[in-house]
Write a protein that holds these residues in place. Structure first.
Motif, PDB file in Angstrom:
ATOM      1  N   PHE A 100     -10.090 -18.416  46.448  1.00  8.56           N
ATOM      2  CA  PHE A 100      -9.452 -18.051  45.183  1.00  8.56           C
ATOM      3  C   PHE A 100      -9.144 -16.563  45.161  1.00  8.56           C
ATOM      4  O   PHE A 100     -10.018 -15.735  45.445  1.00  8.56           O
ATOM      5  CB  PHE A 100     -10.361 -18.416  44.004  1.00  8.56           C
ATOM      6  CG  PHE A 100     -10.559 -19.894  43.862  1.00  8.56           C
ATOM      7  CD1 PHE A 100      -9.663 -20.661  43.135  1.00  8.56           C
ATOM      8  CD2 PHE A 100     -11.624 -20.524  44.490  1.00  8.56           C
ATOM      9  CE1 PHE A 100      -9.833 -22.035  43.034  1.00  8.56           C
ATOM     10  CE2 PHE A 100     -11.805 -21.887  44.393  1.00  8.56           C
ATOM     11  CZ  PHE A 100     -10.904 -22.653  43.665  1.00  8.56           C
ATOM     12  N   GLY A 101      -7.915 -16.237  44.827  1.00  7.25           N
ATOM     13  CA  GLY A 101      -7.515 -14.847  44.678  1.00  7.25           C
ATOM     14  C   GLY A 101      -7.595 -14.424  43.225  1.00  7.25           C
ATOM     15  O   GLY A 101      -7.084 -15.121  42.342  1.00  7.25           O
ATOM     16  N   ILE A 102      -8.260 -13.300  42.971  1.00  5.79           N
ATOM     17  CA  ILE A 102      -8.343 -12.737  41.626  1.00  5.79           C
ATOM     18  C   ILE A 102      -7.851 -11.301  41.724  1.00  5.79           C
ATOM     19  O   ILE A 102      -8.528 -10.429  42.273  1.00  5.79           O
ATOM     20  CB  ILE A 102      -9.777 -12.777  41.066  1.00  5.79           C
ATOM     21  CG1 ILE A 102     -10.261 -14.234  40.941  1.00  5.79           C
ATOM     22  CG2 ILE A 102      -9.845 -12.121  39.696  1.00  5.79           C
ATOM     23  CD1 ILE A 102     -11.574 -14.499  41.568  1.00  5.79           C
ATOM     24  N   GLY A 103      -6.629 -11.086  41.287  1.00  3.84           N
ATOM     25  CA  GLY A 103      -6.010  -9.777  41.445  1.00  3.84           C
ATOM     26  C   GLY A 103      -5.593  -9.190  40.118  1.00  3.84           C
ATOM     27  O   GLY A 103      -5.264  -9.910  39.175  1.00  3.84           O
ATOM     28  N   ILE A 120      -4.788 -18.817  42.331  1.00  2.00           N
ATOM     29  CA  ILE A 120      -4.708 -17.380  42.062  1.00  2.00           C
ATOM     30  C   ILE A 120      -4.843 -17.141  40.571  1.00  2.00           C
ATOM     31  O   ILE A 120      -4.169 -17.791  39.769  1.00  2.00           O
ATOM     32  CB  ILE A 120      -3.364 -16.789  42.530  1.00  2.00           C
ATOM     33  CG1 ILE A 120      -3.169 -16.977  44.029  1.00  2.00           C
ATOM     34  CG2 ILE A 120      -3.268 -15.306  42.167  1.00  2.00           C
ATOM     35  CD1 ILE A 120      -1.763 -16.604  44.519  1.00  2.00           C
ATOM     36  N   CYS A 121      -5.718 -16.206  40.196  1.00  2.00           N
ATOM     37  CA  CYS A 121      -5.740 -15.690  38.831  1.00  2.00           C
ATOM     38  C   CYS A 121      -5.073 -14.323  38.879  1.00  2.00           C
ATOM     39  O   CYS A 121      -5.647 -13.361  39.409  1.00  2.00           O
ATOM     40  CB  CYS A 121      -7.160 -15.589  38.290  1.00  2.00           C
ATOM     41  SG  CYS A 121      -7.222 -15.058  36.552  1.00  2.00           S
ATOM     42  N   ALA A 122      -3.851 -14.260  38.382  1.00  2.00           N
ATOM     43  CA  ALA A 122      -3.051 -13.039  38.439  1.00  2.00           C
ATOM     44  C   ALA A 122      -3.119 -12.337  37.082  1.00  2.00           C
ATOM     45  O   ALA A 122      -2.484 -12.771  36.121  1.00  2.00           O
ATOM     46  CB  ALA A 122      -1.612 -13.365  38.802  1.00  2.00           C
ATOM     47  N   ILE A 123      -3.909 -11.274  37.017  1.00  2.00           N
ATOM     48  CA  ILE A 123      -4.119 -10.539  35.780  1.00  2.00           C
ATOM     49  C   ILE A 123      -3.124  -9.388  35.698  1.00  2.00           C
ATOM     50  O   ILE A 123      -3.131  -8.488  36.540  1.00  2.00           O
ATOM     51  CB  ILE A 123      -5.555  -9.989  35.699  1.00  2.00           C
ATOM     52  CG1 ILE A 123      -6.573 -11.119  35.866  1.00  2.00           C
ATOM     53  CG2 ILE A 123      -5.774  -9.263  34.378  1.00  2.00           C
ATOM     54  CD1 ILE A 123      -8.000 -10.635  36.093  1.00  2.00           C
TER      55      ILE A 123
END
Length: 330
Positions: free
Chosen positions: A132-135, A157-160
């Motif tokens: 999981f990508g958390i950027g 992906i959680c794209a913040i």
């Protein structure tokens, strides 16, 4: 609270397909958390990528809260977690290793490929049941670019607050953007206490979570030979990242249509960095793109890390459900 002590720290080369590959390096820290109930039935990797101008340690309050939040969920009681946080090549500890080697060719696509290099070098795809990508901001945009160039890199992906644009401004207009003022920022102080006092009451900084603020001062600075402290991330490099953003942010915006992995977009209600309408993004890709708005500014994970936890949990649940459905058809 202090920084998280890593289970392991590795220094790896930047992506071999980028300029600078012969000499530049990345500092990556691994943090492992065993499942509360053993034996573990699955093992997940969470890869965190910071925003421009910041460093991996400022993500530790979010990491700590996220791990605690995952541990509260019955469905993850038999899940081992390994969290990876790293400094971009011109930021934090990576910047200290690469001092004197910075190049004007470095851009957001290189950062996307460096993200791939972290995944490959640490063998995340073969060692885990999900990646999981958390950027945040710069880091989030790079993850979207990577997923576009190399589909199925991430389980989700959680794209913040990714930086996205629907057009490329004329050069003269871009030169007037407030973000380019980073070149004028102060970068040296007599000591860490002086740095903290000079920042903590300013509008941009005073709404930061106290832990994030302290970690920025404690680990975003280094001691110089003359006894002062200076930002590990050179202000010239922070400026450069902003200055070369336009091609990448337009590409990332249009790449949303091609995504084939779940993405949870998180945008802040008071952000001034978002030039597109976030609520339109699901129209680009109904199957994989979700959007949620939260209270805060562009720096929302630094202001209220806890607010990000349900967003990341929702992404993990949705992505693992999609993965299970796909795997069952194979």
């Amino acid at each position: 609270m202090p920084r998280l002590i890593p289970t392991e720290t590795k220094v790896i080369k930047v992506h071999p397909g980028t300029l600078g590959y012969q000499i530049q390096q990345l500092v990556v820290e691994k943090h492992c958390f065993k499942a509360p109930q053993q034996p573990a039935q699955q093992k997940l990797a969470l890869l965190f990528s910071h925003s421009n101008g910041f460093n991996k340690e400022t993500l530790h309050p979010l990491i700590r809260r996220l791990v605690a939040g995952i541990r509260e969920q019955v469905r993850y009681q038999h899940t081992d977690l390994c969290v990876y946080a790293w400094d971009a090549r011109t930021h934090g500890d990576s910047a200290r290793l690469n001092e004197g080697t910075f190049s004007e060719t470095y851009n957001w696509f290189d950062h996307a490929l460096d993200t791939q290099q972290v995944i490959r070098s640490l063998d995340l795809h073969t060692g885990y049941d999900g990646v999981f990508g958390i950027g945040h901001s710069f880091g989030a945009t790079a993850m979207l670019l990577l997923e576009y160039m190399f589909p199925q890199t991430f389980t989700g992906i959680c794209a913040i607050e990714p930086v996205l644009s629907s057009d490329i401004l004329d050069t003269e207009l871009r030169a007037q953007l407030p973000i380019l003022a980073s070149l004028k920022r102060r970068d040296t102080w007599p000591d860490r206490e002086s740095c903290y006092k000079s920042l903590v009451h300013r509008d941009f900084w005073k709404i930061f979570d106290p832990e994030v603020m302290q970690l920025y001062v404690d680990y975003g600075l280094y001691e110089t030979p003359d006894g002062t402290v200076k930002l590990k991330t050179p202000k010239e490099e922070e400026y450069h990242v902003f200055n070369v953003s336009s091609y990448a942010t337009l590409t990332a915006y249009n790449s949303i249509r091609a995504l084939r992995t779940p993405v949870q977009f998180v945008f802040a209600s008071s952000s001034v960095y978002v030039t597109i309408d976030p609520l339109e993004l699901p129209n680009f890709n109904r199957e994989f793109a979700n959007v949620n708005m939260v209270e805060g500014t562009h720096m929302v994970p630094n202001e209220n890390p806890q607010l990000m936890v349900p967003e990341i949990l929702a992404l993990m649940d949705r992505a693992l459900s999609v993965k299970k459905r796909i795997d069952s058809k194979l």
